[in-house]
Design an enzyme around this catalytic site. Structure first.
Site, PDB file in Angstrom:
ATOM      1  CG  ASP A 195       2.908  -2.487   9.002  1.00 12.76           C
ATOM      2  OD1 ASP A 195       3.242  -3.637   8.671  1.00 12.76           O
ATOM      3  OD2 ASP A 195       2.874  -1.531   8.205  1.00 12.76           O
ATOM      4  CG  ASP A 220       6.631  -2.587   9.799  1.00 14.65           C
ATOM      5  OD1 ASP A 220       7.415  -2.978   8.919  1.00 14.65           O
ATOM      6  OD2 ASP A 220       6.136  -1.446   9.805  1.00 14.65           O
ATOM      7  NE  ARG A 244      -2.607   0.074   3.528  1.00 13.84           N
ATOM      8  CZ  ARG A 244      -3.448   0.458   4.462  1.00 13.84           C
ATOM      9  NH1 ARG A 244      -4.744   0.302   4.285  1.00 13.84           N
ATOM     10  NH2 ARG A 244      -3.029   1.005   5.577  1.00 13.84           N
ATOM     11  CB  THR A 296      -2.386   7.028  -2.751  1.00 17.22           C
ATOM     12  OG1 THR A 296      -1.694   5.778  -2.905  1.00 17.22           O
ATOM     13  CG2 THR A 296      -1.585   8.136  -3.400  1.00 17.22           C
TER      14      THR A 296
HETATM   15  C1  PRP Z   1      -0.779  -4.723   4.414  1.00 15.47           C
HETATM   16  C2  PRP Z   1      -1.522  -6.030   4.536  1.00 15.47           C
HETATM   17  C3  PRP Z   1      -2.353  -6.041   3.280  1.00 15.47           C
HETATM   18  C4  PRP Z   1      -2.705  -4.579   3.116  1.00 15.47           C
HETATM   19  C5  PRP Z   1      -4.104  -4.365   3.621  1.00 15.47           C
HETATM   20  O1  PRP Z   1       0.281  -4.822   3.559  1.00 15.47           O
HETATM   21  O2  PRP Z   1      -0.667  -7.134   4.669  1.00 15.47           O
HETATM   22  O3  PRP Z   1      -1.686  -6.537   2.153  1.00 15.47           O
HETATM   23  O4  PRP Z   1      -1.784  -3.832   3.912  1.00 15.47           O
HETATM   24  O5  PRP Z   1      -4.524  -3.078   3.335  1.00 15.47           O
HETATM   25  P1  PRP Z   1      -5.682  -2.754   2.290  1.00 15.47           P
HETATM   26  O6  PRP Z   1      -6.768  -3.755   2.567  1.00 15.47           O
HETATM   27  O7  PRP Z   1      -6.087  -1.356   2.634  1.00 15.47           O
HETATM   28  O8  PRP Z   1      -5.121  -2.878   0.917  1.00 15.47           O
HETATM   29  P2  PRP Z   1       1.319  -3.616   3.340  1.00 15.47           P
HETATM   30  O9  PRP Z   1       0.889  -2.741   2.219  1.00 15.47           O
HETATM   31  O10 PRP Z   1       1.575  -2.943   4.648  1.00 15.47           O
HETATM   32  O11 PRP Z   1       2.616  -4.355   2.803  1.00 15.47           O
HETATM   33  P3  PRP Z   1       3.590  -5.388   3.553  1.00 15.47           P
HETATM   34  O12 PRP Z   1       2.828  -6.672   3.718  1.00 15.47           O
HETATM   35  O13 PRP Z   1       4.705  -5.513   2.589  1.00 15.47           O
HETATM   36  O14 PRP Z   1       3.996  -4.791   4.878  1.00 15.47           O
HETATM   37  N1  URA Z   2      -2.065  -3.097   6.936  1.00 14.73           N
HETATM   38  C1  URA Z   2      -1.678  -3.476   8.161  1.00 14.73           C
HETATM   39  O1  URA Z   2      -0.637  -4.157   8.332  1.00 14.73           O
HETATM   40  N2  URA Z   2      -2.444  -3.127   9.210  1.00 14.73           N
HETATM   41  C2  URA Z   2      -3.560  -2.416   9.078  1.00 14.73           C
HETATM   42  O2  URA Z   2      -4.235  -2.124  10.080  1.00 14.73           O
HETATM   43  C3  URA Z   2      -3.960  -2.014   7.784  1.00 14.73           C
HETATM   44  C4  URA Z   2      -3.187  -2.390   6.723  1.00 14.73           C
END
Ligand code: PRP
Ligand code: URA
Length: 217
Positions: free
Chosen positions: A208, A211, A112, A116
């Site tokens: 997150d 993380d 994400r 945005t």
């Molecule tokens: C997180 C999570 C999803 C997304 C959810 O990933 O693991 O993929 O956000 O958010 P959404 O429903 O609003 O799209 P992130 O973008 O943080 O990436 P990462 O897994 O690499 O940390």
């Molecule tokens: N991605 C995450 O890891 N946590 C949230 O709460 C939303 C998106």
């Protein structure tokens, strides 16, 4: 409290179980460290998989017990594929594999954008025979639903027809997005949280997921 409207959608499955509740409580706790967080994500993924695979097709097999031959039923591991959405989805793969060790694993790379909140695609590699498999797409967090919806669209473009999405923690906004964008997809979640905050984080959520899984913050 009044049940939200998506509970009437047969494609929506809120998997409720005392063990899931217990594990989620520890998962959410800000004091839970990376190692335990990863173990719990794996365990809850396993419990979701149990529910998401209830309708897997079985085939007859002949088995010789110490006493006689009998017809038993087995699931073909070849029927299933696991598709984690990178990176946090990786934390659920081992849980699914514990129950379906022969499942092939594909990967979808999406993150994400921090400003945005829109998903940005960077990778997609699926099993060559993805179109004939039941694909379990896994991602711990379903927030706006943008990432999972785009991931499913990418998978469908490669011919997959039977798709199930499994998430640990979800927001009503994300649930509605998936059921609306992909009415042919079954959605399994362990928790339905209250809402998104102004940064599109799930509240109360767990922070997150990537993380916390990988210790990157
Ligand atoms: C997180 C999570 C999803 C997304 C959810 O990933 O693991 O993929 O956000 O958010 P959404 O429903 O609003 O799209 P992130 O973008 O943080 O990436 P990462 O897994 O690499 O940390
Ligand atoms: N991605 C995450 O890891 N946590 C949230 O709460 C939303 C998106």
């Amino acid at each position: 409290m009044e049940k939200l409207e998506f509970y009437n959608n047969p494609r929506f499955h809120h998997v409720q179980h005392p063990l899931i509740e217990h594990k989620l409580a520890i998962l959410r706790d800000e004091n839970t460290k990376t190692k335990q967080f990863a173990e719990l994500a794996e365990e809850i993924a396993m419990l979701l998989t149990y529910e998401a695979t209830k309708d897997l097709p079985l085939e007859d097999v002949l088995v010789k017990t110490p006493l006689e031959e009998t017809t038993c039923h087995m699931v073909s591991g070849r029927a299933v594929g696991i598709v984690p959405i990178l990176r946090a989805g990786l934390g659920m793969v081992s849980g699914v594999q514990k129950l379906i060790p022969n499942a092939k694993v594909g990967h979808i790379g999406l993150y994400r954008d921090e400003t945005t909140h829109q998903p940005v695609e960077y990778y997609c590699k699926l099993p060559a025979d993805a179109e004939s498999r039941i694909l379990l797409v896994v991602d711990p967090m379903l927030a706006t639903g943008g990432s999972a919806s785009d991931a499913i669209t990418m998978i469908k473009k490669r011919g997959a027809k039977q798709i199930k999405l499994c998430c640990l923690v979800s927001a009503p906004e994300g649930i509605r997005r998936i059921l609306n964008d992909h009415p042919d997809v079954d959605l399994y979640v362990a928790a339905v949280d209250r809402q998104l905050n102004e940064n599109c984080y799930i509240m109360p959520g767990l922070g997150d997921a990537g993380d916390r899984l990988f210790g990157t913050k």
